[in-house]
Design an enzyme around this catalytic site. Structure first.
Site, mmCIF file in Angstrom:
data_model
loop_
_atom_site.group_PDB
_atom_site.id
_atom_site.type_symbol
_atom_site.label_atom_id
_atom_site.label_comp_id
_atom_site.label_asym_id
_atom_site.label_seq_id
_atom_site.Cartn_x
_atom_site.Cartn_y
_atom_site.Cartn_z
ATOM 1 N N ASP A 32 0.784 -1.262 0.037
ATOM 2 C CA ASP A 32 -0.071 -0.142 0.200
ATOM 3 C C ASP A 32 0.799 1.161 0.072
ATOM 4 O O ASP A 32 0.736 2.117 0.720
ATOM 5 C CB ASP A 32 -1.055 -0.114 1.199
ATOM 6 C CG ASP A 32 -1.660 -1.277 1.381
ATOM 7 O OD1 ASP A 32 -2.286 -1.754 0.346
ATOM 8 O OD2 ASP A 32 -1.954 -1.576 2.680
ATOM 9 N N GLU A 242 -11.610 -0.191 -3.074
ATOM 10 C CA GLU A 242 -10.727 0.676 -2.180
ATOM 11 C C GLU A 242 -9.563 0.946 -2.525
ATOM 12 O O GLU A 242 -9.236 1.059 -3.858
ATOM 13 C CB GLU A 242 -10.243 -0.799 -1.069
ATOM 14 C CG GLU A 242 -9.415 -1.764 -1.904
ATOM 15 C CD GLU A 242 -8.941 -2.785 -0.889
ATOM 16 O OE1 GLU A 242 -9.328 -3.137 0.085
ATOM 17 O OE2 GLU A 242 -8.155 -3.811 -1.384
HETATM 18 O O1 FUB Z 1 -3.179 -3.685 3.613
HETATM 19 C C1 FUB Z 1 -4.406 -3.922 4.085
HETATM 20 C C2 FUB Z 1 -5.409 -3.568 3.068
HETATM 21 O O2 FUB Z 1 -5.015 -4.159 1.922
HETATM 22 C C3 FUB Z 1 -5.541 -2.253 2.391
HETATM 23 O O3 FUB Z 1 -6.013 -1.280 3.134
HETATM 24 C C4 FUB Z 1 -6.077 -2.300 1.156
HETATM 25 O O4 FUB Z 1 -6.208 -1.189 0.166
HETATM 26 C C5 FUB Z 1 -5.584 -3.554 0.560
HETATM 27 O O5 FUB Z 1 -4.238 -3.280 -0.123
#
Ligand code: FUB
Length: 339
Positions: A32, A242
């Site tokens: 991320d 997301e």
């Molecule tokens: O790293 C945990 C979660 O996985 C992140 O918040 C999302 O965007 C995905 O990458």
């Protein structure tokens, strides 16, 4: 392979494609990556993936991270420095579990680290921590940002100096539970609206001058198709899942995000930071691993995409960050990268 990559890394300013697809750091697992340029230097604010033995499920319990390490480099292809622990979950008074994808900003002589973590009621909120240094250590505020929800904060400062936070993620990120404006934990965790209903949009709010609170109520961002209709929940090749990011190019706002279960990075554009945004297309095909999460920066006239995959571990919860060049066509549209 590692020695070859390091040799490439030493070759100042190289744009060698092989190097650019190598993990930026191999000593720890990172994911991320939110990249920023502060004082001419590149800083990367990633998640720090660890093995915790939590079972893998659609709720993301296996992403049980506990601290952040900040990375820096002078140039793309330059030496990468890991600055050690910048913030630990034990020093966040309101935190329960799962320190997920962070972002950072600089204003008023202070660096701000924004982070999602579940509170003690197991509800994701977004917190903020401050430091005089871009690499920390950061001190967390005693409470989460009032009105914040879900995960994946992305903080964007516009050319007029206003700063906005984009946030949200469905399924384990819980955004679908906020449809009424209040958290509703009664439904199954991964339940989205019905396939023919509008999809759940990311949220946006302008930050106050102090960068520690929202200056306005959180709003839903609409993402439309070319006919002006909100993308439907069943349109999982295009709907928001997301990992939002915002950048501006030639006066246009580019909202980029992950489609989650279809593993694409896609983008939508608007003339306003609040949208509505119109869906434009895919700019990155799936990487190795379930999640795909990115950031975009401009450095010395070129645009770069920071992202992650699971090259080092082969495990979806133990990821490694990477960078590659992001190219545009003359009309500003993004070229598609196949990792
Ligand atoms: O790293 C945990 C979660 O996985 C992140 O918040 C999302 O965007 C995905 O990458």
């Amino acid at each position: 392979a590692s020695k070859a990559a390091d040799a490439n890394r030493e070759a100042a300013g190289t744009n060698d494609k092989k190097y650019l697809s190598e993990p930026l750091i191999k000593e720890i697992y990172t994911a991320d990556p939110s990249a920023h340029i502060f004082n001419g230097k590149i800083y990367i604010y990633p998640s720090h993936d660890i093995e915790t033995g939590m079972p893998e499920n659609d709720n993301g319990d296996h992403f049980a991270m506990r601290d952040y390490h900040i990375l820096s480099m002078d140039s793309i292809g330059g030496k990468v420095t890991d600055h050690g622990v910048a913030l630990d979950i034990k020093d966040i008074p309101w935190a329960g579990r799962q320190l997920w994808a962070p972002d950072a900003a600089f204003k008023n002589g202070t660096y701000y680290l924004y982070f999602p973590v579940k509170d003690k009621q197991d509800i994701f909120r977004i917190g903020v921590a401050t430091s005089k240094s871009p690499t920390g250590p950061f001190k967390a505020e005693p409470k989460p940002i009032a009105g914040s929800l879900s995960i994946d904060p992305a903080v964007f400062t516009d050319t007029d100096g206003s700063t906005y936070m984009y946030m949200g993620g469905i399924w384990g990120g819980q955004l679908q539970r906020w449809r009424t404006g209040k958290y509703d934990g009664s439904k199954p965790k991964e339940q989205e609206p019905a396939a023919n209903e509008p999809s759940v949009g990311p949220r946006v709010a302008k930050l106050s001058k102090d960068m520690l609170s929202f200056a306005e109520p959180v709003k839903e961002v609409k993402i439309l198709d070319q006919d002006g209709k909100v993308l439907l929940s069943g349109d999982n090749q295009r709907r928001f899942f997301e990992g939002a990011w915002m950048h501006k190019y030639n006066g246009k706002y580019y909202l980029t995000y992950s489609t989650g279960d279809t593993h694409l990075l896609v983008y939508a554009t608007s003339n306003s930071p609040y949208g509505p945004f119109t869906y434009q297309g895919v700019f990155m095909n799936p990487v190795e691993g379930w999640t795909t999460h990115h950031s975009i920066i401009e450095k010395d006239g070129k645009w770069y995409l920071f992202y992650h995959d699971t090259q080092l571990s082969g495990k979806t919860w133990l990821r490694n960050v990477k960078v590659t060049e992001l190219k545009r066509n003359v009309d500003g549209s993004l070229q598609t990268i196949t990792p």
